[in-house]
Design a protein around this motif. Structure first.
Motif, PDB file in Angstrom:
ATOM      1  N   ILE A 130       0.791  -1.154  -0.073  1.00 35.47           N
ATOM      2  CA  ILE A 130      -0.121  -0.095   0.073  1.00 35.47           C
ATOM      3  C   ILE A 130       0.908   1.347   0.163  1.00 35.47           C
ATOM      4  O   ILE A 130       1.584   1.347   0.895  1.00 35.47           O
ATOM      5  CB  ILE A 130      -1.154  -0.286   1.361  1.00 35.47           C
ATOM      6  CG1 ILE A 130      -1.795  -1.072   1.342  1.00 35.47           C
ATOM      7  CG2 ILE A 130      -1.767   1.346   1.320  1.00 35.47           C
ATOM      8  CD1 ILE A 130      -2.704  -1.326   2.568  1.00 35.47           C
ATOM      9  N   MET A 159       1.364   5.507   0.025  1.00 35.70           N
ATOM     10  CA  MET A 159       0.553   6.723   0.915  1.00 35.70           C
ATOM     11  C   MET A 159       1.256   7.739   0.128  1.00 35.70           C
ATOM     12  O   MET A 159       2.325   7.962  -0.110  1.00 35.70           O
ATOM     13  CB  MET A 159       0.909   6.492   2.155  1.00 35.70           C
ATOM     14  CG  MET A 159       0.551   5.507   2.792  1.00 35.70           C
ATOM     15  SD  MET A 159      -1.139   4.945   2.845  1.00 35.70           S
ATOM     16  CE  MET A 159      -1.917   6.130   3.895  1.00 35.70           C
ATOM     17  N   ARG A 197      -3.621  10.140   0.858  1.00 33.79           N
ATOM     18  CA  ARG A 197      -4.186   9.283   0.158  1.00 33.79           C
ATOM     19  C   ARG A 197      -3.563   7.943  -0.003  1.00 33.79           C
ATOM     20  O   ARG A 197      -2.448   7.704  -0.103  1.00 33.79           O
ATOM     21  CB  ARG A 197      -4.427   9.747  -1.285  1.00 33.79           C
ATOM     22  CG  ARG A 197      -5.580  10.822  -1.573  1.00 33.79           C
ATOM     23  CD  ARG A 197      -5.893  11.298  -2.861  1.00 33.79           C
ATOM     24  NE  ARG A 197      -6.833  12.328  -3.194  1.00 33.79           N
ATOM     25  CZ  ARG A 197      -6.423  13.526  -2.838  1.00 33.79           C
ATOM     26  NH1 ARG A 197      -4.958  14.040  -2.952  1.00 33.79           N
ATOM     27  NH2 ARG A 197      -7.422  14.280  -3.198  1.00 33.79           N
ATOM     28  N   ALA A 198      -4.276   6.943   0.220  1.00 28.75           N
ATOM     29  CA  ALA A 198      -3.891   5.338   0.102  1.00 28.75           C
ATOM     30  C   ALA A 198      -4.094   4.658  -1.369  1.00 28.75           C
ATOM     31  O   ALA A 198      -5.086   4.972  -1.894  1.00 28.75           O
ATOM     32  CB  ALA A 198      -4.463   4.647   1.251  1.00 28.75           C
ATOM     33  N   SER A 199      -3.226   3.960  -1.855  1.00 28.49           N
ATOM     34  CA  SER A 199      -3.401   3.220  -3.063  1.00 28.49           C
ATOM     35  C   SER A 199      -4.564   2.291  -3.200  1.00 28.49           C
ATOM     36  O   SER A 199      -4.857   1.957  -4.191  1.00 28.49           O
ATOM     37  CB  SER A 199      -1.854   2.803  -3.454  1.00 28.49           C
ATOM     38  OG  SER A 199      -1.478   1.624  -2.537  1.00 28.49           O
ATOM     39  N   GLN A 200      -5.010   1.823  -2.041  1.00 30.31           N
ATOM     40  CA  GLN A 200      -6.029   0.951  -1.894  1.00 30.31           C
ATOM     41  C   GLN A 200      -6.852   1.150  -0.625  1.00 30.31           C
ATOM     42  O   GLN A 200      -6.128   1.913   0.224  1.00 30.31           O
ATOM     43  CB  GLN A 200      -5.831  -0.532  -2.078  1.00 30.31           C
ATOM     44  CG  GLN A 200      -4.648  -0.983  -0.913  1.00 30.31           C
ATOM     45  CD  GLN A 200      -4.333  -2.173  -1.251  1.00 30.31           C
ATOM     46  OE1 GLN A 200      -3.184  -2.735  -2.173  1.00 30.31           O
ATOM     47  NE2 GLN A 200      -4.632  -3.430  -0.735  1.00 30.31           N
ATOM     48  N   SER A 201      -7.991   0.596  -0.579  1.00 33.00           N
ATOM     49  CA  SER A 201      -8.570   0.901   0.882  1.00 33.00           C
ATOM     50  C   SER A 201      -8.101   0.396   2.015  1.00 33.00           C
ATOM     51  O   SER A 201      -7.629  -0.657   2.057  1.00 33.00           O
ATOM     52  CB  SER A 201     -10.158   0.241   0.718  1.00 33.00           C
ATOM     53  OG  SER A 201     -10.622   0.438   1.879  1.00 33.00           O
ATOM     54  N   GLY A 250     -11.410   4.757   3.886  1.00 25.51           N
ATOM     55  CA  GLY A 250     -11.070   4.093   2.524  1.00 25.51           C
ATOM     56  C   GLY A 250      -9.722   4.599   2.167  1.00 25.51           C
ATOM     57  O   GLY A 250      -8.780   3.744   2.371  1.00 25.51           O
ATOM     58  N   THR A 251      -9.648   5.389   1.067  1.00 20.72           N
ATOM     59  CA  THR A 251      -8.449   5.731   0.407  1.00 20.72           C
ATOM     60  C   THR A 251      -8.181   7.352   0.646  1.00 20.72           C
ATOM     61  O   THR A 251      -6.962   7.746   0.299  1.00 20.72           O
ATOM     62  CB  THR A 251      -8.531   5.579  -1.090  1.00 20.72           C
ATOM     63  OG1 THR A 251      -9.431   6.251  -1.811  1.00 20.72           O
ATOM     64  CG2 THR A 251      -8.653   4.156  -1.334  1.00 20.72           C
ATOM     65  N   GLU A 252      -9.015   8.110   1.151  1.00 25.09           N
ATOM     66  CA  GLU A 252      -8.693   9.647   1.435  1.00 25.09           C
ATOM     67  C   GLU A 252      -8.972   9.937   2.655  1.00 25.09           C
ATOM     68  O   GLU A 252      -9.938   9.715   3.181  1.00 25.09           O
ATOM     69  CB  GLU A 252      -9.418  10.319   0.342  1.00 25.09           C
ATOM     70  CG  GLU A 252      -9.172  11.865   0.102  1.00 25.09           C
ATOM     71  CD  GLU A 252      -9.646  12.302  -1.096  1.00 25.09           C
ATOM     72  OE1 GLU A 252      -9.502  11.831  -2.210  1.00 25.09           O
ATOM     73  OE2 GLU A 252      -9.789  13.486  -1.154  1.00 25.09           O
ATOM     74  N   GLN A 289      -0.338   4.145   7.340  1.00 25.37           N
ATOM     75  CA  GLN A 289      -1.443   3.303   7.340  1.00 25.37           C
ATOM     76  C   GLN A 289      -0.891   2.060   8.108  1.00 25.37           C
ATOM     77  O   GLN A 289       0.058   1.710   8.240  1.00 25.37           O
ATOM     78  CB  GLN A 289      -2.024   2.885   6.083  1.00 25.37           C
ATOM     79  CG  GLN A 289      -0.625   1.968   5.229  1.00 25.37           C
ATOM     80  CD  GLN A 289      -0.600   0.691   5.224  1.00 25.37           C
ATOM     81  OE1 GLN A 289      -1.621   0.038   6.157  1.00 25.37           O
ATOM     82  NE2 GLN A 289       0.554  -0.146   5.126  1.00 25.37           N
TER      83      GLN A 289
END
Lengths: 117, 107
Positions: free
Chosen positions: B2, B4, B24-28, B68-70, B90
């Motif tokens: 993941i 960030m 922001r994360a690249s996936q949930s 989630g991702t944001e 994360q």
């Protein structure tokens, strides 16, 4: 008061070894997972290794896998990081941190590791 | 893995300003996100965990939101002690990746 105090940093040779220690106090050490996190100006904060409270589970970043070993002695309230086959890119400040369900709620002051010939 | 990201990388603001930092994360990652404050020569300090829970002792002008991702970290009224670098992290996976950081400096 929770305290984490790292020691063992210093100058290491490429290909050489160092052992970092982290002395914990102020909490029931065996109840908490612990992490080593390192920081360089160029790469920011990087999680290096994780160990569960019992010591039965360990995780490593790909960048150190096979070279670093995390361990703990719950009787001595101490965390360790054995660093072998040192590389110049291992140069960083190394922090130990208490893992509280994933968030790192207490950190040591850090110990500088410099790898250079 | 993941990944960030954070924006902006640097933010210039004045005392009293409302400041917002985005991560922001690249996936949930659900709500498995923490925010840290770091001052020069010091270790990071936990501010927010589980995306929006305020760590004990942290002033209430700090708040976190998202899932989630944001995600966002907001400082409602910037104080002199808040000029620092802020990192998201994360903990959905054991690698516990950090974002690259956002430096908040004086305008």
């Amino acid at each position: 008061e929770v305290q984490l105090v790292e020691s063992g940093g210093g100058l290491g040779q490429p290909g050489g070894s160092l052992r970092l220690s982290c002395a914990a106090s102020g909490f029931t050490f065996s109840n908490y997972a612990m992490k080593w996190v390192r920081q360089t100006p160029g790469t920011g904060l990087e999680s290096v290794s994780y160990i569960s409270g019992s010591g039965s589970t360990e995780y490593y970043a790909d960048s150190v896998k096979g070279r670093f070993t995390i361990s703990r002695d719950n009787a001595k309230n101490s965390l360790y990081l054995r660093m072998n086959s040192l590389r110049v890119e291992d140069t960083a400040i190394y922090y130990c941190a208490r893992d509280w369900n994933g968030a790192l709620d207490h950190w040591g002051q850090g110990t500088q590791v410099t790898v250079s010939s | 893995d993941i990944q960030m990201t954070q924006s902006p990388s640097t933010l210039s603001a004045s005392v009293g300003d409302r400041v917002t930092i985005t991560c922001r994360a690249s996936q949930s990652i659900s709500s498995w996100l923490a925010w840290y404050q770091q001052k020069p020569g010091k270790a990071p300090k936990l501010l927010i965990y589980m995306a929006s829970s305020l760590e004990s002792g942290v002033p209430s002008r700090f708040s976190g939101s998202g899932s989630g991702t944001e995600f966002t970290l907001t400082i409602s009224s910037l104080q002199p002690d808040d000029f620092a670098t802020y990192y998201c992290q994360q903990y959905n996976s054991y690698l516990y990746n950090f974002g690259p950081g956002t430096k908040v400096d004086i305008k």
